[in-house]
Motif scaffolding. Sequence first.
Motif, PDB file in Angstrom:
ATOM      1  N   TRP A  39       9.723   5.791  -2.825  1.00 46.55           N
ATOM      2  CA  TRP A  39       8.571   4.915  -2.598  1.00 46.55           C
ATOM      3  C   TRP A  39       7.301   5.664  -2.946  1.00 46.55           C
ATOM      4  O   TRP A  39       7.271   6.899  -2.977  1.00 46.55           O
ATOM      5  CB  TRP A  39       8.579   4.475  -1.136  1.00 46.55           C
ATOM      6  CG  TRP A  39       7.781   3.248  -0.834  1.00 46.55           C
ATOM      7  CD1 TRP A  39       6.639   3.203  -0.106  1.00 46.55           C
ATOM      8  CD2 TRP A  39       8.046   1.904  -1.231  1.00 46.55           C
ATOM      9  NE1 TRP A  39       6.183   1.901  -0.018  1.00 46.55           N
ATOM     10  CE2 TRP A  39       7.034   1.092  -0.707  1.00 46.55           C
ATOM     11  CE3 TRP A  39       9.051   1.304  -1.985  1.00 46.55           C
ATOM     12  CZ2 TRP A  39       6.987  -0.289  -0.896  1.00 46.55           C
ATOM     13  CZ3 TRP A  39       9.008  -0.063  -2.180  1.00 46.55           C
ATOM     14  CH2 TRP A  39       7.987  -0.838  -1.642  1.00 46.55           C
ATOM     15  N   ASP A  40       6.208   4.927  -3.193  1.00 49.09           N
ATOM     16  CA  ASP A  40       4.960   5.571  -3.614  1.00 49.09           C
ATOM     17  C   ASP A  40       4.042   5.950  -2.453  1.00 49.09           C
ATOM     18  O   ASP A  40       2.876   6.268  -2.660  1.00 49.09           O
ATOM     19  CB  ASP A  40       4.211   4.704  -4.626  1.00 49.09           C
ATOM     20  CG  ASP A  40       3.846   3.343  -4.074  1.00 49.09           C
ATOM     21  OD1 ASP A  40       4.199   3.035  -2.917  1.00 49.09           O
ATOM     22  OD2 ASP A  40       3.210   2.572  -4.815  1.00 49.09           O
ATOM     23  N   SER A  41       4.565   5.924  -1.237  1.00 52.65           N
ATOM     24  CA  SER A  41       3.821   6.421  -0.080  1.00 52.65           C
ATOM     25  C   SER A  41       4.825   6.974   0.925  1.00 52.65           C
ATOM     26  O   SER A  41       5.991   6.588   0.925  1.00 52.65           O
ATOM     27  CB  SER A  41       2.967   5.311   0.541  1.00 52.65           C
ATOM     28  OG  SER A  41       3.778   4.253   0.982  1.00 52.65           O
ATOM     29  N   ASP A 136      10.475   4.161  -9.342  1.00 52.24           N
ATOM     30  CA  ASP A 136      10.587   5.578  -9.639  1.00 52.24           C
ATOM     31  C   ASP A 136      11.739   5.766 -10.626  1.00 52.24           C
ATOM     32  O   ASP A 136      12.792   5.131 -10.480  1.00 52.24           O
ATOM     33  CB  ASP A 136      10.854   6.338  -8.324  1.00 52.24           C
ATOM     34  CG  ASP A 136      10.794   7.840  -8.473  1.00 52.24           C
ATOM     35  OD1 ASP A 136      11.647   8.410  -9.205  1.00 52.24           O
ATOM     36  OD2 ASP A 136       9.916   8.449  -7.848  1.00 52.24           O
ATOM     37  N   ASP A 160       2.713   9.375 -12.199  1.00 50.46           N
ATOM     38  CA  ASP A 160       1.760   8.432 -11.598  1.00 50.46           C
ATOM     39  C   ASP A 160       1.755   8.458 -10.082  1.00 50.46           C
ATOM     40  O   ASP A 160       0.856   7.901  -9.465  1.00 50.46           O
ATOM     41  CB  ASP A 160       2.007   7.002 -12.108  1.00 50.46           C
ATOM     42  CG  ASP A 160       3.262   6.378 -11.549  1.00 50.46           C
ATOM     43  OD1 ASP A 160       4.282   7.087 -11.454  1.00 50.46           O
ATOM     44  OD2 ASP A 160       3.220   5.199 -11.197  1.00 50.46           O
ATOM     45  N   CYS A 161       2.748   9.082  -9.454  1.00 56.10           N
ATOM     46  CA  CYS A 161       2.780   9.151  -7.991  1.00 56.10           C
ATOM     47  C   CYS A 161       2.925  10.598  -7.527  1.00 56.10           C
ATOM     48  O   CYS A 161       3.634  11.387  -8.149  1.00 56.10           O
ATOM     49  CB  CYS A 161       3.962   8.355  -7.440  1.00 56.10           C
ATOM     50  SG  CYS A 161       3.777   6.581  -7.631  1.00 56.10           S
ATOM     51  N   VAL A 163       3.827  11.986  -3.787  1.00 52.95           N
ATOM     52  CA  VAL A 163       4.130  11.684  -2.395  1.00 52.95           C
ATOM     53  C   VAL A 163       4.691  12.944  -1.752  1.00 52.95           C
ATOM     54  O   VAL A 163       5.645  13.538  -2.264  1.00 52.95           O
ATOM     55  CB  VAL A 163       5.140  10.521  -2.281  1.00 52.95           C
ATOM     56  CG1 VAL A 163       5.482  10.254  -0.829  1.00 52.95           C
ATOM     57  CG2 VAL A 163       4.574   9.270  -2.935  1.00 52.95           C
ATOM     58  N   SER A 168       6.079  12.323  -9.418  1.00 54.38           N
ATOM     59  CA  SER A 168       7.169  11.551 -10.010  1.00 54.38           C
ATOM     60  C   SER A 168       6.634  10.569 -11.045  1.00 54.38           C
ATOM     61  O   SER A 168       5.462  10.211 -11.032  1.00 54.38           O
ATOM     62  CB  SER A 168       7.953  10.803  -8.928  1.00 54.38           C
ATOM     63  OG  SER A 168       7.148   9.836  -8.302  1.00 54.38           O
ATOM     64  N   SER A 170       7.191   6.734 -13.034  1.00 52.75           N
ATOM     65  CA  SER A 170       7.661   5.384 -12.733  1.00 52.75           C
ATOM     66  C   SER A 170       7.947   4.640 -14.024  1.00 52.75           C
ATOM     67  O   SER A 170       7.264   4.834 -15.025  1.00 52.75           O
ATOM     68  CB  SER A 170       6.600   4.591 -11.953  1.00 52.75           C
ATOM     69  OG  SER A 170       6.395   5.128 -10.683  1.00 52.75           O
TER      70      SER A 170
END
Length: 190
Positions: A39-41, A136, A160-161, A163, A168, A170
């Motif tokens: 997940w992005d958070s 992801d 782009d992320c 966390v 990571s 996407s």
Amino acid sequence: MTLATPVLHTPRLRLRPVADADADALFTLHSSAYVLRYWDSPPWTDRARADRFIAMSRKIADDGSGARVVIERASDGAFVGWVGLTDWDPVYRSASLGYVLRDAMWGHGYATEAAHALLRWAFDTLDLNRVQSETDTRNLASARVLEKVGFVREGTLREDCVVNGEVSDSWVFGLLRREWRPSAVPVPAS
């Protein structure tokens, strides 16, 4: 403009608006580091996050920008997860699809079935031309779900992320109205 959140039924699932009574199940789902590893958070640590999620689900319906629904198993009412369309833009006729399911519910075709049901409603109700989703690049199961309902992988968002300090990439997936096949998803046997 308010957008009425649908109640949808498939042979194995019931999709319904998010309710206050879902707070504990949503917190358990979103506090799992294993479930949210792509997940992005980061996972939730504060129970109040569930209440904010529920409030935001109502807000996107009230302001007409989308619909989030809880996924329940029809046979016993078990909480499976949620699926939603957000960022609906009536001018561009586009929206974004997202979903999260309990890990005990993975591998049964529930994500595919729920996403297909919500997309059918969205294409019929919102006059969409395009739906976008991101996953992801390590989440191959989610990529397969998107491909099963007709999405095409369009590109990669590099790094782009970030966390918990982990960078990571996407994949971006798109589904166009002219490619949508509402009956293309068979319901797997239980």
